[in-house]
Design a protein around this motif. Sequence first.
Motif, PDB file in Angstrom:
ATOM      1  N   MET A   1       0.846  -1.172   0.000  1.00 21.19           N
ATOM      2  CA  MET A   1       0.000   0.000   0.000  1.00 21.19           C
ATOM      3  C   MET A   1       0.894   1.239   0.000  1.00 21.19           C
ATOM      4  N   ILE A   2       0.655   2.127  -0.941  1.00 19.80           N
ATOM      5  CA  ILE A   2       1.445   3.344  -1.063  1.00 19.80           C
ATOM      6  C   ILE A   2       0.935   4.411  -0.110  1.00 19.80           C
ATOM      7  N   PHE A   3      -0.369   4.538  -0.026  1.00 17.92           N
ATOM      8  CA  PHE A   3      -1.019   5.538   0.812  1.00 17.92           C
ATOM      9  C   PHE A   3      -1.906   4.829   1.830  1.00 17.92           C
ATOM     10  N   ALA A   4      -2.393   5.581   2.804  1.00 16.35           N
ATOM     11  CA  ALA A   4      -3.361   5.037   3.750  1.00 16.35           C
ATOM     12  C   ALA A   4      -4.601   4.585   2.990  1.00 16.35           C
ATOM     13  N   HIS A   5      -5.318   3.630   3.583  1.00 16.13           N
ATOM     14  CA  HIS A   5      -6.480   3.038   2.920  1.00 16.13           C
ATOM     15  C   HIS A   5      -7.511   4.092   2.503  1.00 16.13           C
ATOM     16  N   ASP A   6      -7.803   5.047   3.389  1.00 19.01           N
ATOM     17  CA  ASP A   6      -8.819   6.047   3.044  1.00 19.01           C
ATOM     18  C   ASP A   6      -8.351   6.954   1.918  1.00 19.01           C
TER      19      ASP A   6
END
Length: 178
Positions: A1-6
């Motif tokens: 995951m590159i960014f947070a889920h949201d």
Amino acid sequence: MIFAHDTEMALQAAVALVNSAEEPETLQTVADLDAFLRRFGYTGRHDRDEAELESVRRVRPRLRGLLAADRDGAVEVLNAMLAEARAVPRLVRHDEMDWHVHAVADDRPLAERILVETAMAMIDVVRADEMSRLGVCADPDCDGLVLDLSRNRSRRFCSTTCGNRAAVAAYRARQASR
């Protein structure tokens, strides 16, 4: 995951919403909007009427402008979006989502919440200097946006349809040259 889920969900939703304006138009009915909201986990106020559908459809050009901008241009657009909505970030937890950021109240109009959630997600993109994760479809007959969250940054097409179209065209070109 590159960014947070949201962040990833907000970016995916924004790209899907912008691309829904491409032919064939895929956001035509309130039922289409309902499906979009379920797909991307939007919570809060949902009026389920034609006025809301139209207001969401009207934000697509503005989202396209944000997602297709260069880094400095994106900052200008997202800061304006946040200021207009008087966004006040706060951490929330609901449904099956762990702590994540909301910046406007759940009872605000859906179109406003979509703009603000996209702007908040773009803050992460800008800060991480990952604007290259967003681009325009490599199919010359398509203006759809592409969000590339792959590790090797290999995504070039907005959809499987465009990717398949390009593969078929390349195959036919190879066959014709033989």
